[in-house]
Enzyme design. Structure first.
Site, PDB file in Angstrom:
ATOM      1  N   GLU A 181       0.790  -1.222   0.000  1.00 14.41           N
ATOM      2  CA  GLU A 181       0.000   0.000   0.000  1.00 14.41           C
ATOM      3  C   GLU A 181       0.830   1.284   0.000  1.00 14.41           C
ATOM      4  O   GLU A 181       0.481   2.240  -0.675  1.00 14.41           O
ATOM      5  CB  GLU A 181      -0.935   0.010   1.214  1.00 14.41           C
ATOM      6  CG  GLU A 181      -2.079  -0.983   1.126  1.00 14.41           C
ATOM      7  CD  GLU A 181      -3.061  -0.663   0.013  1.00 14.41           C
ATOM      8  OE1 GLU A 181      -3.478   0.507  -0.093  1.00 14.41           O
ATOM      9  OE2 GLU A 181      -3.411  -1.583  -0.750  1.00 14.41           O
ATOM     10  N   SER A 205     -55.746 -28.812  -1.061  1.00 15.25           N
ATOM     11  CA  SER A 205     -56.268 -29.808  -0.125  1.00 15.25           C
ATOM     12  C   SER A 205     -55.475 -29.898   1.165  1.00 15.25           C
ATOM     13  O   SER A 205     -55.920 -30.559   2.114  1.00 15.25           O
ATOM     14  CB  SER A 205     -56.299 -31.182  -0.799  1.00 15.25           C
ATOM     15  OG  SER A 205     -57.222 -31.180  -1.872  1.00 15.25           O
TER      16      SER A 205
END
Length: 723
Positions: free
Chosen positions: A155, A420
């Site tokens: 970085e 049902s």
């Protein structure tokens, strides 16, 4: 010195001599002879006195040698100075304008985040987490050197030497990006990244970059390098809802950041570029490749040797933990319920649930097997499953085939016709009205007004017992029953057992035309298994804060039966016939079980719901767009799915008789007795609860538990009879 020449005579004025002309001499004759002139004495030349050296004088622009060139240079210098002053003023004005909307950096930035909800299974295993998770705040000196060096290498290698902005790194990034023709590198320092994270938005603009640089300079002036790096490592987002290296380490490797090795440190540092892309939980291969890039940068920076790099590459991979793994539909549902118990303003919490990870995985696997196998050929593309104990503890919940493709929870949100599968409530209401399992009923064509429902198989069996009518799912017999006992009695029984959704007030209710969701329908069956006492589905047993303090703990409790327990046991015995010789024969288990199948018009929905002494489970198959399946009935694929799951769930458990049927065989009709005609049904008793007659009184919480109010309504065609 005289300009007269010797021997020249002038009688008048001397002509004017102009520069460059010789005058014309015209001698005149004298009128008289002049007197002889005395010869002029020759002038003695005057000796020149030596001149004194004059002190040097500054040449004026007009007389100095080379004065023209010096005039231009001076003008340029003067103009440059003036331009510099104005540029400084302009730069100050620009910076002042950029600083107008800078945050108040005199105060410590308050990090706004979502409270985290960590979800545990019944055995304490973590399987999901939501919100933002922060770990322990660790200083630079507390962390492994490998982790610090990995971050710096990839970085900001000159972090400890630049002043907050790195001109060299910025120039390198610009050059690389120019050469590659794309944005391949960034020039931001760690200080700039911290400034952005603390004070600014992720917006990409020139203004934001200038503000970022200004804040970076302020941070460098105000804090030490170690303080800046510490703040950065504890606040940076690293994927999966984690902020800071400690939270990421615990999430991905199951240990604190202080225990990270070289390769793990490289993986964490690699996340800084793209947390979602390089997360080891979701993309292990890309995470490994990125870690090799980070370790290569560490070698280039002199942080590690080539031998250390090779050793790290050959090390066995670390165990990875996958956030939000199995049971993500269940976890979503639980997270929505937390605020009902501890309030909406809760902080980080850990929620222990009723989920059985073994059953959950079995449910997900069985559903996928059905849908990818016979379901694909039958155009059944979606499904759901719910399993709970007879006291309402939800052990498994699958809301769809693929959570990544669709987060819509079909177990708690989808409203569908049960067909049902609703009939047990009709038959229980008939038992409450004085009928018995042996009561005769006609299975023959019926017409009520303009409505003439038929049986799904097109067959009629004549006069049969009520038990056989349920086992064979006779539509005509069921319509005759509800016509005689009254619709309101059925509505009251169903609502009392937990069907919270609005129920119709006509005879078609008997065939399941009112929409329900799978969770509430399964809950209703659990009430039947619980001998008529309603149960409340629950998923949370305990909630603690991040310090371990108990915020909520479920207290065991019971409920009062809403129907005669003897009638509930009679119905259970009747429902065993569905599996023994009725429509659900393909779901038969190695132990006593009771169930009911359901199929809606044109095979749009197929259900199978049932229970054993240990577990109640319901399944649904269909399509989100309500498309027809290819003759999929509740007794076919749903019954097979239910059977496979229940076999997995009961593996290793001894068979037990159904509640109330200790030592009793499955019900077999012994004869036909004429039932007494029921009196008109009374209105639902309000004492049995509010909101549709549900016993208890926990109001909106129950609605949340059953997904009420959040489901999009699915439109149905009621023109065809329900089978």
């Amino acid at each position: 010195m005289s300009n007269d020449r010797p021997g020249e005579l002038f009688a008048g004025p001397r002509p004017i001599q102009t520069r460059g002309e010789e005058p014309a001499l015209r001698p005149r004759l004298p009128k008289r002879a002049p007197k002889p002139e005395k010869p002029a004495k020759p002038e003695k030349p005057k000796a020149e006195k030596p001149r004194k050296a004059a002190p040097p004088r500054k040449a004026t622009p007009k007389t100095a040698r080379g004065g023209g060139r010096r005039t231009i240079l001076g003008t340029l210098v003067y103009a440059g100075m003036v331009a510099g002053v104005w540029c400084g003023i302009a730069l100050g004005a620009v910076l002042a304008w950029f600083a107008l909307d800078l945050p108040d950096i005199s105060k410590v930035a308050q990090f706004e985040r979502r409270a985290s909800v960590t979800v545990l299974a019944a055995d304490g295993a973590e399987f999901a987490r939501f919100g933002d998770l922060h770990g322990t705040t660790l200083g630079v000196r507390d962390l492994p050197p490998h982790l610090i060096n990995a971050v710096l290498a990839i970085e900001d290698r000159r972090f400890y030497s630049h002043f907050g902005v790195d001109p060299i790194g910025l120039a390198r990034a610009l050059y690389v990006n120019w050469r590659s023709g794309r944005s391949a590198q960034g020039g931001s320092t760690i200080t700039q990244q911290l400034a952005k994270n603390l004070f600014l938005t992720p917006e990409k603009s020139l203004k934001r970059k200038i503000q970022e640089a200004m804040l970076a300079l302020w941070l460098e002036h105000r804090f030490t390098k170690d303080q800046i790096l510490t703040a950065y490592l504890n606040r940076v987002y690293l994927g999966a809802g984690t902020f800071g290296v400690d939270a990421a380490s615990r999430t991905y490797f199951g240990k604190p950041a202080t225990q990270l090795d070289l390769r793990e440190s490289a993986i964490i540092a690699g996340l800084l570029k793209a947390p979602s892309r390089y997360a080891p939980s979701s993309n292990p291969d890309e995470a490994a490749e990125r870690s090799r890039v980070v370790m290569g940068a560490m070698v280039d920076a002199g942080f590690i040797t080539a031998q250390e790099l090779e050793a790290a590459r050959n090390a066995p991979p670390s165990a990875k933990r996958k956030p939000g793994g199995d049971g993500r539909y269940f976890a979503d549902w639980v997270t929505e319920l937390v605020s009902a118990f501890v309030g909406s303003g809760h902080g980080d919490v850990v929620v222990r649930t009723t989920l059985d990870l073994k059953l959950q995985r079995a449910a997900e696997q069985r559903l996928e097997e059905i849908l990818s196998g016979p379901g694909a050929a039958a155009n059944a593309r979606q499904g759901a499953l719910v399993a709970m104990t007879t006291d309402g503890a939800v052990r498994a919940l699958v809301g769809g085939r693929d959570y990544d493709n669709s987060e819509f929870n079909r177990a708690t949100q989808a409203m569908r016709q049960p067909g049902s599968a609703f009939k047990p409530f009709v038959y229980l209401a008939a038992l409450e009205a004085g009928w018995s399992p042996d009561s005769p009923v006609e299975d023959a064509p019926v017409r009520i007004g303009g409505w003439s429902p038929g049986n799904y198989d097109g067959k009629f069996r004549g006069t049969i017992t009520m038990a056989n009518a349920l086992a064979h799912s006779s539509n005509t017999a069921t319509v005759r029953i509800i016509d005689r006992i009254g619709v309101e009695r059925v509505r009251r029984v169903a609502a009392g057992l937990g069907i919270n959704s609005p129920l119709g007030k006509d005879l078609s209710l008997a065939l399941g035309t009112s929409e329900v969701n799978l969770l509430e329908l399964t809950r209703g069956y659990a009430g039947i298994a619980n001998r008529g006492a309603p149960v409340w589905p629950y998923a949370i047993t305990e909630i603690r804060d991040r310090d371990g303090n108990v915020l909520y703990r479920r207290q065991a409790g019971g409920s009062v039966p809403v129907v005669d327990p003897a009638h509930a046991v009679q119905l259970t015995r009747m429902m065993t016939g569905v599996i023994e010789y009725g429509t659900g024969k393909s779901a038969k288990l190695d132990r006593p079980a009771a169930a009911k199948s359901g199929t809606t018009q044109d095979y749009r929905d197929a259900w199978f719901v049932g229970f054993t002494a240990d577990l109640v489970a319901g399944v649904w198959l269909g399509n989100d767009n309500n498309a027809e399946m290819k003759r999929v009935t509740g007794g076919s694929l749903p019954a097979k799915l239910w059977q496979g799951f229940m076999l997995d769930a009961h593996a290793g458990r001894p068979p037990r008789p159904l509640p109330g049927m200790e030592g009793a065989p499955a019900y077999v009709a012994s004869g036909i007795a004429e039932p007494a005609r029921a009196s008109p049904a009374a209105a639902p008793a309000p004492a049995r609860g509010s909101s549709g007659g549900v016993a208890g009184g926990i109001g909106s919480l129950i609605e949340s538990l059953t997904g009420k109010g959040s489901a999009p309504q699915v439109q149905y065609d009621y023109g065809n009879p329900v089978r």
